[in-house]
Design an enzyme around this catalytic site. Structure first.
Site, short mmCIF file in Angstrom:
data_model
loop_
_atom_site.label_atom_id
_atom_site.label_comp_id
_atom_site.label_asym_id
_atom_site.label_seq_id
_atom_site.Cartn_x
_atom_site.Cartn_y
_atom_site.Cartn_z
N HIS A 1 10.68 7.47 3.22
CA HIS A 1 11.98 7.00 2.73
C HIS A 1 12.26 7.44 1.30
O HIS A 1 13.38 7.28 0.80
CB HIS A 1 12.07 5.47 2.84
CG HIS A 1 13.44 4.96 3.15
ND1 HIS A 1 14.56 5.76 3.12
CD2 HIS A 1 13.88 3.73 3.49
CE1 HIS A 1 15.61 5.06 3.42
NE2 HIS A 1 15.24 3.81 3.66
N ASP B 1 16.67 9.86 3.79
CA ASP B 1 17.54 8.68 3.86
C ASP B 1 17.64 8.18 5.30
O ASP B 1 17.43 8.94 6.26
CB ASP B 1 18.94 9.01 3.35
CG ASP B 1 18.95 9.32 1.86
OD1 ASP B 1 18.08 8.78 1.15
OD2 ASP B 1 19.81 10.11 1.42
#
Length: 443
Positions: free
Chosen positions: A414, A418
């Site tokens: 992450h 995204d």
């Protein structure tokens, strides 16, 4: 006679140290030139260290699990002639180990003679026990053993030295004896009741409680796996997306291809189709086929798609790499997966075959699961998990139809991927697997 010292050689991976995982010899063994002395584990693979001389083993550098520097002394062998280690040949014979030395020191200092103290208390204890035994003997048969309180791991039973000595002489494990004294202390009466009636658990169920424990040292491949998993989970903030995929069409295609070509081209599983779908998906999202150097702050994207295939082996989980899957057909992918899996399970995979992946596939095979949360193979940024396939009713707009369905579980780093981009990638995989003809349409 002389001493020949063999050092841990440079294994050629640019490493500074390796972990000792196994000795194939012991002190006193006779070895010949080229005999395997031991095995060390690097970040990539296990490497056997051969002898370069013939002679008798007189010294070993450590125990399995120890980390040894490249160039450090690995083993010493007594050989005919001068050897190569004059200092070792001139050294006095090895002294007793630390434990023996400690025992000798304690005895010399007069600490060990203190052991007869429990004997003194043991001599006094029988009259005390006899004094209580007369009233106790009248009700001994009617008195059950005290209730047994389970001991926590590492906890020792409470008992006086005299009780411990009696139990040792009688061959009784005090952990099985219930104590009726303060804080569960085991008294002579408890020991007498145990001897006469046996343990409470055995009387009630006929079975003895399991009290054994074992310490298993984490070494070799298992230690490497532990370090790799800890690195991935501690440094990578994972985001995992689980999506349901109707694989009826791709399963029908796979069945038709196997019926027509399995005899001369091998059998296809679902995995080569997933590999093909990944190749197609990363063309549109090259950020998924990448390695993240978090210390340098650089994401390196690759045109070549080197897919790691998580494989369970007797030694533990390994990830052999199918290279350049973008240039392979599904048949070629299938053959490569079989070859790599066999090499990994037999311990014959090379260091090159166990490194260099840019994205990984993981699957539990026929065991399967409804969903999993795969751990990313650091320093990659994405991993695709395949879950169990099952026939489920799906609504087609008019009625429920039996369809072959499975979930895919995809995890992403992450920090550089995204949530929206991760979802787009998963939907692309879903679309390709549900409409397999799209996987074979080239731009």
């Amino acid at each position: 006679m002389g001493i020949f010292t063999i050092t841990l050689p440079d294994i050629g991976e640019g490493i500074a140290e390796a972990e000792l995982t196994e000795w194939n010899v012991a002190i006193g063994d006779e070895v010949q030139d080229e005999d395997v002395l031991g095995t060390v584990m690097t970040d990539k693979a296990a490497v056997e260290i051969p002898s370069t001389v013939a002679g008798k083993v007189v010294w070993l550098c450590g125990e399995p699990g120890d980390v040894i520097a490249i160039g450090a002394k690995f083993i010493q062998i007594e050989v005919e002639g001068e050897g190569n280690d004059a200092a070792a040949a001139d050294a006095p014979a090895p002294k007793a180990d630390a434990k023996d030395k400690t025992d000798d020191t304690a005895e010399a200092a007069g600490e060990k003679p203190a052991a007869p103290a429990p004997e003194k208390s043991a001599e006094k204890s029988p009259p005390k026990a006899e004094a209580k035994s007369q009233p106790a003997s009248q009700s001994q048969a009617a008195r059950p053993a005290a209730a047994h309180r389970p001991l926590a791991a590492g906890e020792k039973p409470l008992a006086s030295p005299a009780v411990r000595r009696r139990a040792q002489e009688a061959g009784i494990d005090l952990r099985r004896v219930g104590g009726s004294g303060p804080a569960g202390r085991i008294l002579h009466e408890d020991l007498d009741a145990y001897i006469e009636h046996g343990p409470p658990t055995a009387r009630q169920s006929g079975r003895m409680p399991a009290l054994g424990t074992r310490d298993v040292k984490v070494v070799g491949m298992r230690r490497r796996i532990a370090e790799k998993m800890a690195l991935s989970k501690s440094r990578i903030p994972h985001i995992t997306i689980v999506e349901e995929v109707d694989v009826t069409a791709v399963e029908e295609l796979r069945g038709q291809l196997n019926a027509a070509h399995a005899a001369n081209r091998g059998k296809l599983t679902l995995l080569p189709f997933v590999m093909r779908a990944i190749v197609m998906a990363v063309r549109e999202q090259p950020e998924m086929n990448a390695l993240y150097d978090d210390e340098g702050g650089v994401v390196r994207q690759y045109d070549a798609v080197h897919i790691g295939i998580a494989t369970q082996t007797p030694a533990g989980l390994t990830v052999p790499v199918a290279r350049h899957t973008e240039a392979r057909s599904v048949w070629d992918c299938a053959a490569e997966v079989v070859r790599l899996a066999e090499a990994a399970r037999e311990g014959k995979a090379s260091r090159e075959e166990l490194s260099g992946s840019t994205i990984t596939i993981t699957s539990l095979g026929p065991l399967g699961a409804i969903a999993t949360t795969p751990i990313i193979n650091h320093p990659e940024v994405a991993i695709v998990g395949i879950n169990k396939m099952a026939v489920r009713p799906l609504w087609d707009g008019k009625e429920f139809q039996p369809r072959k369905v499975m979930n895919i579980s995809c995890s992403f780093d992450h920090r550089v991927i995204d949530g929206w981009d991760a979802a787009v990638f998963v939907q692309k995989l879903k679309s390709l697997l549900e409409t397999p003809a799209l996987m074979f349409v080239e731009d």
